[in-house]
Design a protein around this motif. Structure first.
Motif, PDB file in Angstrom:
ATOM      1  N   PRO A 257      14.713  32.659 -18.481  1.00  0.00           N
ATOM      2  CA  PRO A 257      15.640  33.118 -17.433  1.00  0.00           C
ATOM      3  C   PRO A 257      16.884  32.228 -17.318  1.00  0.00           C
ATOM      4  CG  PRO A 257      13.624  32.227 -16.468  1.00  0.00           C
ATOM      5  CD  PRO A 257      13.385  32.336 -17.938  1.00  0.00           C
ATOM      6  N   LEU A 258      16.726  30.950 -17.595  1.00  0.00           N
ATOM      7  CA  LEU A 258      17.890  30.057 -17.511  1.00  0.00           C
ATOM      8  C   LEU A 258      18.965  30.505 -18.498  1.00  0.00           C
ATOM      9  CD1 LEU A 258      19.163  27.467 -16.364  1.00  0.00           C
ATOM     10  CD2 LEU A 258      18.034  26.202 -18.203  1.00  0.00           C
TER      11      LEU A 258
ATOM     12  N   GLU B 140      14.950  34.704 -10.897  1.00  0.00           N
ATOM     13  CA  GLU B 140      13.658  34.107 -11.250  1.00  0.00           C
ATOM     14  C   GLU B 140      13.334  33.049 -10.197  1.00  0.00           C
ATOM     15  OE1 GLU B 140      10.742  31.509 -12.834  1.00  0.00           O
ATOM     16  OE2 GLU B 140      12.816  30.948 -12.353  1.00  0.00           O
ATOM     17  N   PRO B 141      12.078  33.008  -9.709  1.00  0.00           N
ATOM     18  CA  PRO B 141      11.776  32.168  -8.543  1.00  0.00           C
ATOM     19  C   PRO B 141      12.171  30.689  -8.667  1.00  0.00           C
ATOM     20  CG  PRO B 141       9.965  33.679  -8.952  1.00  0.00           C
ATOM     21  CD  PRO B 141      10.928  33.859 -10.093  1.00  0.00           C
ATOM     22  N   ALA B 142      11.855  30.051  -9.777  1.00  0.00           N
ATOM     23  CA  ALA B 142      12.169  28.616  -9.889  1.00  0.00           C
ATOM     24  C   ALA B 142      13.677  28.383  -9.892  1.00  0.00           C
ATOM     25  CB  ALA B 142      11.548  28.038 -11.164  1.00  0.00           C
ATOM     26  N   ILE B 143      14.394  29.293 -10.529  1.00  0.00           N
ATOM     27  CA  ILE B 143      15.855  29.157 -10.558  1.00  0.00           C
ATOM     28  C   ILE B 143      16.445  29.513  -9.195  1.00  0.00           C
ATOM     29  CG2 ILE B 143      17.962  30.127 -11.565  1.00  0.00           C
ATOM     30  CD1 ILE B 143      16.450  30.236 -14.229  1.00  0.00           C
ATOM     31  N   ALA B 144      15.915  30.566  -8.592  1.00  0.00           N
ATOM     32  CA  ALA B 144      16.396  30.952  -7.261  1.00  0.00           C
ATOM     33  C   ALA B 144      16.208  29.809  -6.268  1.00  0.00           C
ATOM     34  CB  ALA B 144      15.662  32.207  -6.782  1.00  0.00           C
ATOM     35  N   GLU B 145      15.140  29.029  -6.471  1.00  0.00           N
ATOM     36  CA  GLU B 145      14.896  27.899  -5.565  1.00  0.00           C
ATOM     37  C   GLU B 145      15.994  26.838  -5.699  1.00  0.00           C
ATOM     38  OE1 GLU B 145      11.099  26.105  -6.146  1.00  0.00           O
ATOM     39  OE2 GLU B 145      11.430  24.594  -4.566  1.00  0.00           O
ATOM     40  N   VAL B 146      16.399  26.566  -6.927  1.00  0.00           N
ATOM     41  CA  VAL B 146      17.485  25.590  -7.121  1.00  0.00           C
ATOM     42  C   VAL B 146      18.780  26.126  -6.518  1.00  0.00           C
ATOM     43  CG1 VAL B 146      18.870  24.310  -8.790  1.00  0.00           C
ATOM     44  CG2 VAL B 146      16.451  24.732  -9.252  1.00  0.00           C
TER      45      VAL B 146
ATOM     46  N   ASP C 187      26.362  27.691 -14.808  1.00  0.00           N
ATOM     47  CA  ASP C 187      26.877  29.038 -15.088  1.00  0.00           C
ATOM     48  C   ASP C 187      26.293  30.100 -14.165  1.00  0.00           C
ATOM     49  OD1 ASP C 187      28.495  28.109 -17.089  1.00  0.00           O
ATOM     50  OD2 ASP C 187      27.307  28.897 -18.746  1.00  0.00           O
ATOM     51  N   LEU C 188      25.058  29.894 -13.733  1.00  0.00           N
ATOM     52  CA  LEU C 188      24.458  30.961 -12.913  1.00  0.00           C
ATOM     53  C   LEU C 188      24.540  30.692 -11.417  1.00  0.00           C
ATOM     54  CD1 LEU C 188      21.599  29.629 -12.214  1.00  0.00           C
ATOM     55  CD2 LEU C 188      20.780  30.779 -14.251  1.00  0.00           C
ATOM     56  N   LEU C 189      25.205  29.634 -11.034  1.00  0.00           N
ATOM     57  CA  LEU C 189      25.467  29.433  -9.600  1.00  0.00           C
ATOM     58  C   LEU C 189      26.556  30.407  -9.143  1.00  0.00           C
ATOM     59  CD1 LEU C 189      25.542  25.519  -9.275  1.00  0.00           C
ATOM     60  CD2 LEU C 189      23.660  27.069  -8.699  1.00  0.00           C
ATOM     61  N   PRO C 190      26.544  30.772  -7.854  1.00  0.00           N
ATOM     62  CA  PRO C 190      27.610  31.660  -7.353  1.00  0.00           C
ATOM     63  C   PRO C 190      28.982  31.000  -7.481  1.00  0.00           C
ATOM     64  CG  PRO C 190      25.826  31.450  -5.751  1.00  0.00           C
ATOM     65  CD  PRO C 190      25.559  30.443  -6.832  1.00  0.00           C
ATOM     66  N   GLN C 191      30.031  31.822  -7.402  1.00  0.00           N
ATOM     67  CA  GLN C 191      31.385  31.350  -7.698  1.00  0.00           C
ATOM     68  C   GLN C 191      31.844  30.152  -6.851  1.00  0.00           C
ATOM     69  OE1 GLN C 191      34.343  34.427  -7.447  1.00  0.00           O
ATOM     70  NE2 GLN C 191      35.947  33.162  -8.341  1.00  0.00           N
TER      71      GLN C 191
END
Lengths: 183, 183, 183, 183
Positions: free
Chosen positions: B47-48, B55-61, B91-95
């Protein structure tokens, strides 16, 4: 009242960068800041290019920067970066000249393709001068700046976002001053 | 108490970057911050790399970053820039994920020749994420970091300056919090 | 015949970057080059993110790069720079992986404001990999790339300039080969 | 014979950058190139800073650059980038002044921490001037340059690598000339 220095670095006598700088200076004055403007092109070229910081007119700018709470640094984009004229002045500032100051980078250019010059060219130089609080900069298209006989007018597409940027900077400057006392 | 997220972006399981991050996290905790550490290499790779922020672990970060007052971003220098691993997370953090947060960039590397990677590579990315208060970063040579069984030791040549940097960041974070309430 | 590797680094399965890469690969094939394409997203994520260059699929890319005369490196712009996915692959290439190779950087993005990411973000990394002949790169707006069932169509505003760039690169690659023999 | 222009951009009258430039110019002459040196500080400051490319001394440099096969661009590192003096000259060159020319960037500085200024600051500007063949640059520590009455001596730690860089550049320049005819 916080004091702010506005430096503009266009070599042109009819510069849109200088016009924008004056416009921003006026807005900051209206928000209670003591603002002083310097155009690098008005400084004497020989001592400027030979990095003679003791020459009186240059020493006055260096001293004004040292005493200010915040700095606005404005440049046109030339060859994907700030102007050599602006850099000539930055080069002769002391190593940590921007430490403990809020800094607002402003850039003007003919094409949106030059926007990243703020963050990849100008910002690293400001950081090398010791700045630790360089707020989000702003880029204004030349065509959005109209220089009249008595005033500068910005296209609404540029005016609104610029106000947000300048007002955020103004708040940051106001907020930093009591802190500096408290720490 | 201000909350701080420490992100470290080395792909190595025995990373000096991660060791340094832990060291800095401990110092910040000792100064009254609530600190949470994430190693990007512990996140699920599929997912990264496909930028799946749900994805839960990424959503948590992502959520932890959103809720934090400040962020420490640490990376090794690879090929004159931050690691691809770190960038995959950024890259996958919001703007505007870093808007209104103080940010401290930390970089480790094998040679002082890589120091400017902080200001020319990492800082522009942090600025693109909306950060308007990225303090002076710091670079630590790999050879100045010794990873022991229970603790990390820094060479005195690195320890002193790093403390100054971290303590200045800590002060900036403390100072920003009441402001955020006041404005 | 000169051999060219085309690397594309978008994490998206319906990537405009990958579509553009394929389009460029076809044009280079039509000009007599042996072209091989790799999408970084097709590589196994776990070894990629842990920098395991011995994993067979990754070793194959590394080996193909080593044997090529020239490389096209394509990335979307994310957060003012190349993708973390692309950088993850570049990170595990040997230190001088691009020495003696012509390199063409291609970048896609949603706004012309990202154009300078080519020269300030991607180019320094290519240079750090030993490249000494990175030609002028090219930026294509996402909206100028239309991905059809069987083919990719570029808006005329993008197609013409891109052809000039790709053909100039093709000539440079052809020109370098006899030299390499002669020196 | 290929013609090469060497531009050096230090404001100092006793510049190590200028000394290094002269040293490199001599080596290129010994390899069969026609080399001409210009120090930006010798140009008249007023037209330089007002971007007056019609002034005779400046027009001569612009014309010499236009007619050359290759350019060496040398600068000290000031505030994490090239000098403002050098940039003032680059600013008044035409938009594609470096197209179809090989370019060698050389930088001098007091600390290895400034090495990346070549690739993150100077190289993007050279690329913006249309250069498509900027070879690997080189950084020389000030302390490795000794300026004597009649000659410049480099520390062996710098002399060997510099020779490799200059000789590679010389080969690239020689190689490009017949090609230019052939294409």
């Amino acid at each position: 009242m916080p004091s702010i220095i506005v430096l503009s670095g266009s070599p042109s006598p009819t510069s849109k960068t200088a016009a924008l700088s004056g416009h921003v200076a006026n807005r900051l004055r209206a928000q209670g800041h003591v603002v002083r403007e310097f155009r690098v092109r008005d400084l004497p070229p020989v001592p400027l290019l030979s990095a003679d910081a003791a020459e009186p007119a240059i020493a006055e700018v260096v001293s004004a920067v040292a005493g200010a709470d915040a700095i606005v640094v404005a440049s046109p984009v030339y060859k994907a970066a700030y102007s050599g004229l602006l850099k000539s002045l930055l080069d002769l500032l002391p190593q940590f000249a921007l430490a403990d100051k809020a800094v607002l980078p402003l850039v003007t250019g003919g094409s949106p393709a030059h926007v990243l010059a703020i963050d990849y060219a100008l910002r690293p130089v400001l950081t090398a001068l010791g700045a630790d609080h360089v707020v989000q900069g702003w880029f204004v298209l030349d065509k959005h700046i109209t220089v009249g006989a008595d005033e500068v007018t910005l296209d609404p597409a540029a005016e609104g976002p610029l106000r947000t940027v300048v007002d955020g900077f103004s708040e940051a400057v106001h907020a930093r001053r009591p802190l500096a006392v408290a720490l």
